[in-house]
Design an enzyme around this catalytic site. Sequence first.
Site, PDB file in Angstrom:
ATOM      1  CD  GLU A 110      50.759  64.745  55.543  1.00 28.92           C
ATOM      2  OE1 GLU A 110      51.710  64.002  56.233  1.00 28.92           O
ATOM      3  OE2 GLU A 110      49.610  64.650  55.961  1.00 28.92           O
ATOM      4  CB  SER A 488      18.673  34.098   3.752  1.00 29.48           C
ATOM      5  OG  SER A 488      17.518  33.324   3.789  1.00 29.48           O
TER       6      SER A 488
END
Length: 808
Positions: A110, A488
């Site tokens: 770049e 239960s």
Amino acid sequence: MARKNSSPKKKRSFLRIRIEKFSKQKALKVLGIIILLGAAAVLGAGFGAYRAVKKNLPSVSELETFESNIITSVYSDEGQAIRDFAIERRVEVPLDKIPDVLKKAIIATEDPRFYHHRGVDLRGVLRAFKENIRSGRLLRSPQGGSTITQQLARLLFLYPQQTIGRKLKEMYLSLQIEKQYSKEKILEMYCNQFYLNHGVYGVETASNFYFGKSVADLTLEEAALIAGIFRGPSLYSPYTNVDTTLRRRNHVLNRMVEEGYITNAQGEEAKARPMAVLPWRRGSSDFAAYFFEEVRKYIEKKYGSEVLYRGGLKVYTTLNPRLQRYAEEALLTRLREMDKRKGWRKDKRNLLKEGKEKIEEEWLDSWVTSYVEENEVTDAVVLYVTRNEAVVKVKRYLGKLPNKDIGWTRSDDLEKLFQRGDVIQVRVKKIDPEAKELEASLDQHPVIEGAFLAIDPRSGQIKAMVGGYSFQRSEWNRATQAQRQAGSAIKPILYTAALENGFTPSTIIRDEPVEFPDKWLGEAWSPKNYDRKYKGAVTVRMGLEESRNVVTARLLDYISPQTGVDYCRKFGLTSTIYPYLSLSLGTFEVSLLELVSAFTVFPNKGVRVRPYFISRIEDREGNVLEEARVEAEEVVSPQTAYLITSLLEGVIHRGTAAPFAGNLGIPLGGKTGTTSDFSDAWFIGFSPSLCAGVWVGNESRVTLGDRQSGAVAALPAWVAFIKRLIDDETKKAKAEGRKPFFEDFIVPPNISFIEVDRKTGLLATPDCLWPIREAFLAGTEPLRYCSNQDHLLILDYYRTEKATEEHD
């Protein structure tokens, strides 16, 4: 002497000279004026252009306060990052965490003169100027010559359109940025801000997305691939434009060679390697998905979606990844085991019928990662099938699937079970990573559902949460949202009320047929025991250990149903509960979260700490936005909590949980739970430091099957979870050269231990067959010894007992 007159010819010559001289002077003057006017015009135009370029530009000092959209990170209870939320998937990292290989790849491609210019590279500008003139693009859309600083300026402050005006603005801002920031800071911002395709921003997120690793661990060719994407993220993708992206990656490697960052041999070696990226559409992991969804909903509701997805929050949770993994494996394995009892289902999708002809190239959304592990259960695509063997694709592997261990399908012919193109489930048995081959066994997605929740009773922190078989299949959280009949599993709360209202573990209750008048319905209600049997006189301990319905109903009748409702409220249950005697059978609905939280009271000395799943939230700067405030309340006394804990230990050792959990060998308590039609199966159990619960059932509330009680359907998953924790401590102790340590329940003051006969509840004698060391609140111990006559009053006193599955 007379003067001679000048000749006309000389006069004309002189005049012409004078005129020419005057003309030249005038011309020079005019030319000077023109030059001055031109210079003024140029200066004016330049100043105007300067003002036009500078007009409405932001100050580069705004970079100090610039806030990009950052991922909200979620952390475990040990501070490990385990999830993120974001629209822009971005994790910012400092420059020293970015490897040199990536920095050099970016600079070589770049901006080779990055460290030699001050924001604008005049050589690059002239080179681009010539190219734009040659191509006729100067006035249309000039390109090229942008430095890293210019690209950063354009990204953060400008617009993407390519015009001369934007280019000038870009140059001006670049010069200002370079005055204010170091090269290192500029490169760091550049690496963290750019979009790198497929919803990821910055090099750290890109590295994790493409390669499943931190940016610090990138190899040369991986760094070159990421560096190549900067120039055109919409163009370069290793998934959609493979050849173009490969050429781009290799171009980056060539540039690194040209700039002297790597040798030619290194470049050629890297170019020869494939682009080994992870699969693109690999879905989202189901790991702790229900827990993370609770986190997401909380933050979005309190702070808004903008903060959640763009604010860069740090969310520290209570989740323990190890416990979460154990919980998921235990529950999902149990659901598959139960589902196989119903045989093979031909409800599988077929890729060929969906119009996908190249099934060898398909990648399923459920394949989250590209690797496989032994014993992993995953989806597979059937490529070829015969009676005795099938060839399947599992991610990047080819697998052989023989017709072994498929008796549960009620067939030994694979061709009758599935066909080419079907998506089935397999369990990976063996792996050959080099050949990319494996051996597998047949498995199946279960229809049955379940949930698992684990809480630290002392802190209230939720350590593990499984809301169902698969979040991808259903987002309904059965651990927090689903309301199901408690069965239960509610009994310990009612027994707590009984102990605080005159009963002791040795109190005798009659276990025999009984009818209670129902003042609400005007009818008689007659509870039945799970096994449809009655044992006559039993102790409170035996009533709870063996989950005798009649005993619980009698206890509730003695203390009153309203007292039972009041205690349910004290334990944190918020469901609608009516003061009916059927409360003794858990006929009301409750969530797993509420039930597990209620059980934490027992190992936590009577105190319930409100459960929570977020410890702390920080903003992106580290400021604490909120911190969990522990909310604790004393529900019952430490003595009552210990007495119930002791009774629930008996459930593990002798009662309904004994067939599966009785040999674990560490301090544990718990209770099974089953509804009358077997549509809900529960087990809630605890150690001194962890309370965990399991629920199993069908979404449609149909029965799980005959005798599919809590002990049979839910308890095995809880046991598998606990065994993993026991194994971990055993291995750790062995490695440290010590004995394994398992914390015991602390006995509070004012508790006495007396040896009694478990079946009569009286003080034991040498003639007693069922002696037990029983805990009592001091002053409530039995006062007389057991006699042979007392033994004869017990229906099965002289019968040899064995714990069976005939309990709920």
